[in-house]
Design a protein around this motif. Structure first.
Motif, PDB file in Angstrom:
ATOM      1  N   GLY A 119      10.789   0.619   5.000  1.00  0.00           N
ATOM      2  CA  GLY A 119       9.552   0.540   4.229  1.00  0.00           C
ATOM      3  C   GLY A 119       9.742   0.705   2.742  1.00  0.00           C
ATOM      4  N   ALA A 120      10.943   1.085   2.307  1.00  0.00           N
ATOM      5  CA  ALA A 120      11.226   1.198   0.882  1.00  0.00           C
ATOM      6  C   ALA A 120      11.425  -0.196   0.287  1.00  0.00           C
ATOM      7  CB  ALA A 120      12.470   2.057   0.653  1.00  0.00           C
ATOM      8  N   VAL A 121      11.483  -0.237  -1.027  1.00  0.00           N
ATOM      9  CA  VAL A 121      11.765  -1.484  -1.744  1.00  0.00           C
ATOM     10  C   VAL A 121      12.905  -1.218  -2.715  1.00  0.00           C
ATOM     11  CG1 VAL A 121      10.876  -3.225  -3.335  1.00  0.00           C
ATOM     12  CG2 VAL A 121       9.383  -2.284  -1.550  1.00  0.00           C
ATOM     13  N   ALA A 122      13.988  -1.967  -2.584  1.00  0.00           N
ATOM     14  CA  ALA A 122      15.106  -1.832  -3.518  1.00  0.00           C
ATOM     15  C   ALA A 122      14.686  -2.358  -4.891  1.00  0.00           C
ATOM     16  CB  ALA A 122      16.316  -2.589  -3.004  1.00  0.00           C
ATOM     17  N   VAL A 170       9.265  -9.501  -5.643  1.00  0.00           N
ATOM     18  CA  VAL A 170      10.216  -8.395  -5.522  1.00  0.00           C
ATOM     19  C   VAL A 170       9.946  -7.598  -4.254  1.00  0.00           C
ATOM     20  CG1 VAL A 170      10.940  -6.206  -6.551  1.00  0.00           C
ATOM     21  CG2 VAL A 170      10.703  -8.243  -7.990  1.00  0.00           C
ATOM     22  N   LEU A 171       8.684  -7.307  -3.976  1.00  0.00           N
ATOM     23  CA  LEU A 171       8.351  -6.549  -2.761  1.00  0.00           C
ATOM     24  C   LEU A 171       8.870  -7.261  -1.521  1.00  0.00           C
ATOM     25  CD1 LEU A 171       4.682  -5.308  -3.373  1.00  0.00           C
ATOM     26  CD2 LEU A 171       6.836  -4.113  -3.828  1.00  0.00           C
ATOM     27  N   GLU A 172       8.665  -8.565  -1.445  1.00  0.00           N
ATOM     28  CA  GLU A 172       9.037  -9.289  -0.230  1.00  0.00           C
ATOM     29  C   GLU A 172      10.545  -9.538  -0.140  1.00  0.00           C
ATOM     30  OE1 GLU A 172       6.716 -12.576   1.043  1.00  0.00           O
ATOM     31  OE2 GLU A 172       4.797 -11.559   0.700  1.00  0.00           O
ATOM     32  N   ASN A 173      11.177  -9.851  -1.258  1.00  0.00           N
ATOM     33  CA  ASN A 173      12.607 -10.168  -1.216  1.00  0.00           C
ATOM     34  C   ASN A 173      13.490  -8.934  -1.195  1.00  0.00           C
ATOM     35  OD1 ASN A 173      13.259 -13.284  -1.609  1.00  0.00           O
ATOM     36  ND2 ASN A 173      11.406 -12.847  -2.797  1.00  0.00           N
ATOM     37  N   TYR A 174      12.983  -7.803  -1.679  1.00  0.00           N
ATOM     38  CA  TYR A 174      13.781  -6.580  -1.741  1.00  0.00           C
ATOM     39  C   TYR A 174      13.300  -5.520  -0.743  1.00  0.00           C
ATOM     40  CZ  TYR A 174      16.350  -8.135  -5.879  1.00  0.00           C
ATOM     41  OH  TYR A 174      17.187  -8.814  -6.742  1.00  0.00           O
ATOM     42  N   GLN A 175      12.480  -5.914   0.209  1.00  0.00           N
ATOM     43  CA  GLN A 175      11.998  -4.947   1.193  1.00  0.00           C
ATOM     44  C   GLN A 175      13.135  -4.438   2.072  1.00  0.00           C
ATOM     45  OE1 GLN A 175       9.653  -6.703   4.594  1.00  0.00           O
ATOM     46  NE2 GLN A 175       9.761  -8.580   3.317  1.00  0.00           N
ATOM     47  N   GLN A 176      12.994  -3.173   2.480  1.00  0.00           N
ATOM     48  CA  GLN A 176      13.995  -2.526   3.327  1.00  0.00           C
ATOM     49  C   GLN A 176      13.388  -2.204   4.693  1.00  0.00           C
ATOM     50  OE1 GLN A 176      17.290  -1.905   1.759  1.00  0.00           O
ATOM     51  NE2 GLN A 176      16.181  -3.406   0.494  1.00  0.00           N
ATOM     52  N   ALA A 177      14.251  -1.994   5.668  1.00  0.00           N
ATOM     53  CA  ALA A 177      13.783  -1.748   7.038  1.00  0.00           C
ATOM     54  C   ALA A 177      12.925  -0.495   7.133  1.00  0.00           C
ATOM     55  CB  ALA A 177      14.973  -1.653   7.988  1.00  0.00           C
ATOM     56  N   LEU A 210      16.275   4.384 -11.355  1.00  0.00           N
ATOM     57  CA  LEU A 210      15.792   4.389  -9.975  1.00  0.00           C
ATOM     58  C   LEU A 210      16.285   3.134  -9.239  1.00  0.00           C
ATOM     59  CD1 LEU A 210      13.855   6.271  -8.345  1.00  0.00           C
ATOM     60  CD2 LEU A 210      12.040   4.629  -8.869  1.00  0.00           C
ATOM     61  N   THR A 211      16.787   3.319  -8.038  1.00  0.00           N
ATOM     62  CA  THR A 211      17.306   2.183  -7.276  1.00  0.00           C
ATOM     63  C   THR A 211      16.419   1.807  -6.087  1.00  0.00           C
ATOM     64  OG1 THR A 211      18.652   3.650  -5.867  1.00  0.00           O
ATOM     65  CG2 THR A 211      19.693   2.767  -7.873  1.00  0.00           C
ATOM     66  N   ARG A 212      15.503   2.699  -5.734  1.00  0.00           N
ATOM     67  CA  ARG A 212      14.615   2.420  -4.614  1.00  0.00           C
ATOM     68  C   ARG A 212      13.223   2.954  -4.924  1.00  0.00           C
ATOM     69  NH1 ARG A 212      16.250   2.391   1.078  1.00  0.00           N
ATOM     70  NH2 ARG A 212      14.767   4.086   1.385  1.00  0.00           N
ATOM     71  N   LEU A 213      12.221   2.215  -4.460  1.00  0.00           N
ATOM     72  CA  LEU A 213      10.854   2.715  -4.468  1.00  0.00           C
ATOM     73  C   LEU A 213      10.551   3.194  -3.058  1.00  0.00           C
ATOM     74  CD1 LEU A 213       9.028  -0.096  -6.507  1.00  0.00           C
ATOM     75  CD2 LEU A 213      10.156   1.985  -7.351  1.00  0.00           C
ATOM     76  N   GLU A 214      10.358   4.480  -2.933  1.00  0.00           N
ATOM     77  CA  GLU A 214      10.168   5.062  -1.612  1.00  0.00           C
ATOM     78  C   GLU A 214       8.723   4.985  -1.177  1.00  0.00           C
ATOM     79  OE1 GLU A 214      12.587   5.914   0.185  1.00  0.00           O
ATOM     80  OE2 GLU A 214      14.245   6.067  -1.261  1.00  0.00           O
ATOM     81  N   PRO A 215       8.487   4.673   0.093  1.00  0.00           N
ATOM     82  CA  PRO A 215       7.106   4.648   0.589  1.00  0.00           C
ATOM     83  C   PRO A 215       6.536   6.050   0.657  1.00  0.00           C
ATOM     84  CG  PRO A 215       8.628   4.339   2.407  1.00  0.00           C
ATOM     85  CD  PRO A 215       9.469   4.326   1.157  1.00  0.00           C
ATOM     86  N   ARG A 216       5.246   6.134   0.340  1.00  0.00           N
ATOM     87  CA  ARG A 216       4.592   7.435   0.458  1.00  0.00           C
ATOM     88  C   ARG A 216       4.226   7.685   1.905  1.00  0.00           C
ATOM     89  NH1 ARG A 216       0.018   6.694  -4.093  1.00  0.00           N
ATOM     90  NH2 ARG A 216      -0.236   4.778  -2.889  1.00  0.00           N
ATOM     91  N   GLY A 217       4.345   8.932   2.321  1.00  0.00           N
ATOM     92  CA  GLY A 217       4.046   9.261   3.709  1.00  0.00           C
ATOM     93  C   GLY A 217       2.579   9.231   4.012  1.00  0.00           C
ATOM     94  N   PRO A 275       0.796  -1.224   0.000  1.00  0.00           N
ATOM     95  CA  PRO A 275       0.000   0.000   0.000  1.00  0.00           C
ATOM     96  C   PRO A 275       0.835   1.283   0.000  1.00  0.00           C
ATOM     97  CG  PRO A 275      -1.013  -1.624   1.424  1.00  0.00           C
ATOM     98  CD  PRO A 275       0.291  -2.201   0.987  1.00  0.00           C
ATOM     99  N   ALA A 276       1.990   1.266   0.647  1.00  0.00           N
ATOM    100  CA  ALA A 276       2.810   2.479   0.708  1.00  0.00           C
ATOM    101  C   ALA A 276       3.478   2.809  -0.619  1.00  0.00           C
ATOM    102  CB  ALA A 276       3.882   2.327   1.795  1.00  0.00           C
ATOM    103  N   ILE A 277       3.532   1.840  -1.543  1.00  0.00           N
ATOM    104  CA  ILE A 277       4.138   2.147  -2.842  1.00  0.00           C
ATOM    105  C   ILE A 277       3.134   2.042  -3.982  1.00  0.00           C
ATOM    106  CG2 ILE A 277       6.437   1.441  -2.068  1.00  0.00           C
ATOM    107  CD1 ILE A 277       6.019  -1.037  -3.933  1.00  0.00           C
TER     108      ILE A 277
END
Length: 426
Positions: free
Chosen positions: A404-407, A395-402, A419-426, A146-148
């Motif tokens: 909340g971003a996704v590599a 990809v979301l599950e294996n590349y998740q970051q602490a 782009l190297t990261r998908l940033e979570p929306r605030g 949901p955050a991305i």
């Protein structure tokens, strides 16, 4: 579709093969229908032959000026003429009864397919990649998404259960995944890109085996067409009713399309998240090959799908499905299962099957071997390369970051403008 001549030649072998798929002794019933069909054919042919013979005798009687005999013969011909439509209808009905019975039976498993009634009988062929060790509590994709941009609530509000609105970074990632898969297959593995119809006719869905047995798993339009459950339907039917030359084979097609499934048999399964949807994107591979090339093509096709997972650096394993867990048209199936750390398990992301001549018989798709006058049925294969939505989940599950971003996997970064990261929306 099965060849009734093969069943006639060895009904016990046919029963043994189908018993592996949970079908009990169909040969006797099929042979009874075949006997009725052949009797109906013989009756119609005998009546037509007698009518032709009597017609010749009428001419002879008239030449001899034997009018009484000519009139009697003409009465016999008239009676046969009246009887023929009924005999031809009996023949057509007997033919349809046999074909319907044959069409309802699944394909015979290849000899190397393991025994088993369900997924517990499947066999691990190999495992690639090592699941990552996370230094933080891992989350499932429905908590990350949901955050991305995976908007489950709005999707349901617009279309109902098992629909998701994908927007923003998630939509870009999904588009990148599909484009990368299609580029890989067409640029490196010799598949021809196809943009096929998404709506197809009855005979197309029958040809690939979804009809008549699995109609409830499909969506039908008000004008009688079907939304494709997979591009396999459109791609395989490219050769419907065709006679190909040997030098035209192999044919390899790939398509990125939306797919539509009612999930009628999946009530209560994967109701959360993006795993099991009524509408989803998938890259499909289809191969049309000579009969002696289908086993090698099966290995090749599966390796193509594995190469995409390797490039994405996603851990996975190859499974050889047991006889009881294969799809209706499959002779042998490899499933690729990707590791989902949020679920702490492997889940199917691709299924690659060789169907032998099973679909080709339903489509009347043939080829003429070089130097031969007779034609043979082609062999067909199909596989996911890959299911795009499930790859997004992986990809979301294996590349998740602490945080909340996704590599972004390195191979996808050029598709996302670096782009190297998908940033979570605030």
């Amino acid at each position: 579709m099965h060849d009734i001549r093969v069943i006639r030649d060895d009904p016990a072998a046919f029963d043994t093969a189908l018993a592996r798929r949970g079908v009990a002794s169909p040969a006797a019933g099929l042979l009874s229908l075949d006997d009725a069909r052949r009797a109906a054919i013989a009756a119609a042919q005998d009546a037509q032959t007698r009518r032709n013979d009597l017609s010749k005798q009428i001419g002879q009687a008239k030449a001899q000026k034997d009018e009484p005999r000519a009139q009697a013969l003409m009465a016999d011909v008239a009676a046969l003429k009246d009887a023929l439509p009924g005999l031809e209808a009996d023949e057509a009905a007997a033919e349809a009864a046999l074909n319907d019975a044959l069409a309802a039976l699944p394909n015979r498993p290849a000899p190397d397919v393991p025994e088993g009634e369900d997924e517990t009988g499947n066999v691990v062929i190999h495992q690639r990649g090592t699941p990552a060790a996370f230094a933080f509590p891992v989350r499932e994709h429905d908590a990350i998404g949901p955050a991305i941009g995976l908007d489950f609530e709005t999707g349901v509000a617009i279309a109902g259960a098992r629909f998701t609105l994908v927007r923003g970074p998630a939509a870009r990632l999904q588009r990148a995944l599909g484009q990368f898969m299609l580029d890989t297959l067409t640029q490196h593995h010799g598949y021809e890109e196809v943009a096929p119809p998404l709506l197809v006719k009855d005979e197309a869905v029958f040809g690939t085996g979804q009809l008549p047995k699995f109609a409830e798993d499909l969506f039908r339009t008000t004008d009688g067409r079907w939304l494709i459950p997979t591009a396999e339907v459109s791609l395989t039917n490219i050769v419907r009713e065709a006679i190909l030359s040997a030098d035209e084979l192999p044919l390899r097609f790939a398509a990125l399309t939306p797919c539509f499934r009612s999930e009628a048999g999946a009530a209560g399964r994967d109701t959360r998240g993006y795993i099991r949807q009524h509408q989803f994107d998938k890259v499909e591979m289809v191969s049309i090959v000579p009969e002696d090339a289908s086993d090698a093509e099966h290995e090749r096709m599966t390796a193509c799908a594995e190469g995409i997972l390797d490039a994405l650096e996603l851990p996975y394993r190859r499974m050889l499905l047991c006889a009881g867990d294969m799809g209706f048209t499959a002779r042998r199936t490899y499933d690729l299962e990707v590791w989902l750390p949020g679920q702490d398990t492997y889940r199917e992301i691709s299924s690659c099957s060789t169907c032998g001549d099973f679909q080709a018989r339903r489509m009347n798709a043939r080829y003429r071997p070089e130097g031969e006058k007779a034609t043979r049925f082609v062999h067909t294969l199909n596989g996911s390369g890959l299911a795009v939505g499930r790859t997004l989940v992986a990809v979301l599950e294996n590349y998740q970051q602490a945080d909340g971003a996704v590599a972004v996997p390195a191979v996808l970064q050029p598709y996302l403008g670096g782009l190297t990261r998908l940033e979570p929306r605030g």
